[in-house]
Design a protein around this motif. Structure first.
Motif, PDB file in Angstrom:
ATOM      1  N   ASN A  17     -10.055  25.641   9.632  1.00  0.00           N
ATOM      2  CA  ASN A  17     -11.225  26.127  10.420  1.00  0.00           C
ATOM      3  C   ASN A  17     -10.418  27.108  11.309  1.00  0.00           C
ATOM      4  OD1 ASN A  17     -11.433  22.134  10.910  1.00  0.00           O
ATOM      5  ND2 ASN A  17     -12.410  24.088   9.226  1.00  0.00           N
ATOM      6  N   GLY A  18     -11.429  28.043  11.432  1.00  0.00           N
ATOM      7  CA  GLY A  18     -11.544  29.507  11.773  1.00  0.00           C
ATOM      8  C   GLY A  18     -10.372  30.554  11.108  1.00  0.00           C
ATOM      9  N   GLY A  19      -9.219  30.314  10.091  1.00  0.00           N
ATOM     10  CA  GLY A  19      -8.947  30.571   9.072  1.00  0.00           C
ATOM     11  C   GLY A  19      -9.492  32.755   8.597  1.00  0.00           C
ATOM     12  N   GLY A  20     -11.262  32.362   8.741  1.00  0.00           N
ATOM     13  CA  GLY A  20     -12.146  33.430   8.200  1.00  0.00           C
ATOM     14  C   GLY A  20     -12.686  33.279   6.525  1.00  0.00           C
ATOM     15  N   LYS A  21     -12.464  32.571   6.399  1.00  0.00           N
ATOM     16  CA  LYS A  21     -13.311  31.990   5.185  1.00  0.00           C
ATOM     17  C   LYS A  21     -14.771  31.657   5.291  1.00  0.00           C
ATOM     18  CE  LYS A  21     -11.936  28.462   5.142  1.00  0.00           C
ATOM     19  NZ  LYS A  21     -11.844  27.679   6.567  1.00  0.00           N
ATOM     20  N   THR A  22     -15.417  31.595   6.749  1.00  0.00           N
ATOM     21  CA  THR A  22     -16.909  31.643   6.156  1.00  0.00           C
ATOM     22  C   THR A  22     -17.230  33.223   6.861  1.00  0.00           C
ATOM     23  OG1 THR A  22     -16.920  29.593   7.333  1.00  0.00           O
ATOM     24  CG2 THR A  22     -18.411  31.197   8.101  1.00  0.00           C
TER      25      THR A  22
ATOM     26  N   GLU B 100      -7.715  20.521  20.971  1.00  0.00           N
ATOM     27  CA  GLU B 100      -7.041  21.977  19.988  1.00  0.00           C
ATOM     28  C   GLU B 100      -8.117  22.434  20.262  1.00  0.00           C
ATOM     29  OE1 GLU B 100      -3.608  22.109  17.698  1.00  0.00           O
ATOM     30  OE2 GLU B 100      -2.306  20.557  18.355  1.00  0.00           O
ATOM     31  N   LEU B 101      -8.881  22.312  21.560  1.00  0.00           N
ATOM     32  CA  LEU B 101     -10.020  23.423  21.417  1.00  0.00           C
ATOM     33  C   LEU B 101     -10.437  23.775  22.622  1.00  0.00           C
ATOM     34  CD1 LEU B 101     -13.137  20.417  20.773  1.00  0.00           C
ATOM     35  CD2 LEU B 101     -11.948  22.776  18.913  1.00  0.00           C
ATOM     36  N   THR B 102      -8.648  24.553  22.904  1.00  0.00           N
ATOM     37  CA  THR B 102      -9.234  25.339  24.962  1.00  0.00           C
ATOM     38  C   THR B 102      -9.104  26.269  24.398  1.00  0.00           C
ATOM     39  OG1 THR B 102      -7.469  23.614  25.380  1.00  0.00           O
ATOM     40  CG2 THR B 102      -8.000  26.097  26.426  1.00  0.00           C
ATOM     41  N   GLU B 103      -8.731  27.040  23.358  1.00  0.00           N
ATOM     42  CA  GLU B 103      -8.846  28.590  22.645  1.00  0.00           C
ATOM     43  C   GLU B 103     -10.683  28.461  22.522  1.00  0.00           C
ATOM     44  OE1 GLU B 103      -7.664  29.049  17.854  1.00  0.00           O
ATOM     45  OE2 GLU B 103      -6.390  30.144  19.549  1.00  0.00           O
TER      46      GLU B 103
ATOM     47  N   GLY C 102     -16.476  25.322  10.971  1.00  0.00           N
ATOM     48  CA  GLY C 102     -15.332  24.518  11.121  1.00  0.00           C
ATOM     49  C   GLY C 102     -14.933  24.159  12.897  1.00  0.00           C
ATOM     50  N   GLN C 103     -14.698  25.407  13.307  1.00  0.00           N
ATOM     51  CA  GLN C 103     -15.010  25.303  14.741  1.00  0.00           C
ATOM     52  C   GLN C 103     -16.029  24.583  15.428  1.00  0.00           C
ATOM     53  OE1 GLN C 103     -14.008  29.468  15.165  1.00  0.00           O
ATOM     54  NE2 GLN C 103     -12.393  29.216  14.817  1.00  0.00           N
ATOM     55  N   LEU C 104     -17.332  25.001  15.199  1.00  0.00           N
ATOM     56  CA  LEU C 104     -18.749  24.777  15.583  1.00  0.00           C
ATOM     57  C   LEU C 104     -18.816  23.290  15.910  1.00  0.00           C
ATOM     58  CD1 LEU C 104     -20.744  25.083  17.110  1.00  0.00           C
ATOM     59  CD2 LEU C 104     -22.162  25.093  14.947  1.00  0.00           C
TER      60      LEU C 104
END
Length: 501
Positions: free
Chosen positions: A62-67, A405-408, A420-422
């Motif tokens: 998640n957050g890797g850049g795919k979307t 592990e959502l602090t950022e 995924g992040q949402l």
């Protein structure tokens, strides 16, 4: 990444250049492209080609850049550095205007427009709008348009849904409609974002040969997925993403999450029945969505709910949560609540669903809506705005974010987050107020394996505190050990209800 033996001349200006004759022209080429949004770098120095007819699979956490890459290819976001060149129609363009009219991402974002409007749009309207690259059907359909509509409807199996309001469809049915919409303009490139999430095994089996047929006609496919085993049987080229960069080489180490712990027995000073449904029917847009159904959720029970797309699973979840109401003659009781009011239901029930994800992405007040706001809004049961948190509530949001592990993500703009992040924020939102009922309606979709494991590890602790769980799932690996009962729905009715242990 460059395809060997292919020369792609540079476009001479922003709109057009020459027709390239016999030279093989990539549909899209990215050269050292960087994309930023909300003060963050989402893609960095990305070089990639998508060739006509190929099948490209995007993998990574998640957050890797795919979307973001899918949105970039579709012309929905623009690079701040580097070049994006389109070879659509055999001509070179750097303008995304043509791409925006002929390419669209099939995923939750494609559904958001229709689910956040108060006017009716039938499936027929949505498909005809897609033919023109629009979101609304603005023209009277001519003979050619109707002919194409009939072709796509037959291909995607949507004949029975053509006159339905798209807002009333199930998650899986909407996904099929968005695929059909994307196919209407005969695209040379089809962009799929976690396409199989929300689809039953039968629906996945039906759509896999459909996508094989689409590719066989020369259309290229780009699929972003956390579930590579569910991808259609095509000759995929896989590109791995991490922190906005891409590579042909998979990560050297992959963390294998531990198996989830079994749920402990629930404590009891709760009423024997948490929820009771008596002769309930729910209609949407004049169509039966659920019922007649009589069923009870008793204290100490944790339910698995299964059924095909359109069987009524999500309607049941929204009925329990108080978003829907039964037709005249049916009754819903929630004895675990002192007062069965909407505000009390929202404070006592945690829900994760596709619809909630769409509603929670943006602020209804017009102000910046952050990850912290998404989580904190659970305390008052609000959507799109948040009441001021107490010091204790704010501290618990921060502690929970650290454990997951959502602090950022707490101070990031929700509109810039990946699916995924949402979804990870929504999972935190569903448990931050320690609900009595926790309903995961395909709640672990879009979430990578490590993030799923961290969330599932919280559940035994919640159950010991009195939380009761309902998991709506199509996949065996999305269920949890310790679920006690199984409810199977078919065509809105109970086909079986039994104990699991």
């Amino acid at each position: 990444m460059e395809s060997s033996g292919v020369f792609f001349p540079r476009a001479r200006n922003s709109e057009t250049c020459s027709t390239l004759g016999a030279v093989t022209v990539p549909l899209v080429e990215l050269k050292e492209v960087t994309v930023r949004a909300g003060g963050r770098t989402l893609l960095e120095n990305v070089t990639l080609r998508v060739a006509p007819g190929e099948a490209l699979r995007l993998a990574g956490p998640n957050g890797g850049g795919k979307t973001t890459l899918l949105r970039l290819l579709a012309g929905q976001v623009a690079p701040v550095r580097g070049e994006r060149i389109y070879g659509l129609g055999g001509r070179l363009h750097t303008s995304a205007v043509h791409a925006r009219r002929s390419l669209s991402v099939v995923g939750p974002d494609a559904e958001a427009f229709y689910l956040t409007r108060d006017w009716e749009q039938t499936v027929c309207d949505v498909l005809l709008a897609g033919l023109q690259g629009e979101t609304l059907n603005l023209w009277e359909a001519g003979t050619d348009a109707l002919s194409r509509l009939n072709e796509v409807v037959a291909l995607t199996g949507l004949v029975s849904l053509l006159e339905r309001d798209v807002r009333t469809l199930s998650h899986g049915q909407r996904r099929r409609v968005m695929l059909a919409r994307a196919l209407m303009p005969r695209p040379k490139l089809l962009l799929l974002d976690e396409f199989t999430d929300g689809l039953s095994a039968a629906a996945r089996a039906e759509l896999s040969p459909l996508l094989q047929t689409v590719q066989a006609t020369g259309t290229a496919l780009v699929l972003a997925t956390h579930r590579p085993d569910e991808a259609p049987n095509l000759n995929w080229r896989t590109v791995y993403f991490h922190h906005g960069k891409i590579s042909n080489i998979p990560p050297s180490t992959i963390h294998q999450p531990p198996p989830p712990a079994s749920l402990p027995p629930a404590p009891f000073p709760l009423p024997a029945s948490l929820v009771r449904l008596s002769d309930v029917n729910v209609f949407r847009n004049g169509h039966p969505a659920l019922g007649p159904i009589s069923w009870a959720w008793e204290a100490g029970q944790h339910w698995l709910v299964t059924g095909e797309n359109g069987s009524g699973k999500s309607t049941l979840a929204r009925l329990i949560a108080g978003e829907f109401h039964p037709a005249l003659g049916g009754h819903v009781e929630r004895p675990f609540l002192k007062r069965d009011l909407l505000a009390e239901r929202r404070r006592s029930i945690g829900v994760v669903s596709a619809e909630l994800g769409i509603r929670q992405r943006t602020s209804s007040s017009g102000r910046r809506w952050t990850g912290r706001d998404v989580i904190g809004s659970a305390f008052a049961g609000t959507e799109g705005f948040m009441e001021e948190l107490t010091a204790g509530q704010g501290a618990w949001v921060s502690e929970l974010a650290e454990r997951l592990e959502l602090t950022e993500l707490l101070e990031q703009d929700a509109e810039t987050l990946s699916q995924g992040q949402l979804r990870r924020l929504l999972l935190a939102r569903a448990v931050v107020h320690r609900p009595t009922l926790l309903i995961l309606d395909e709640g672990l979709d879009f979430v990578d394996a490590e993030s799923r494991a961290r969330f599932v590890a919280l559940l035994p602790e919640l159950v010991r505190g009195g939380t009761h769980l309902m998991v709506i799932a199509h996949r065996a690996n999305d269920t949890l050990p310790g679920l006690t009962h199984h409810l199977h729905l078919d065509s809105g009715q109970v086909r079986s209800s039994s104990a699991l242990i």
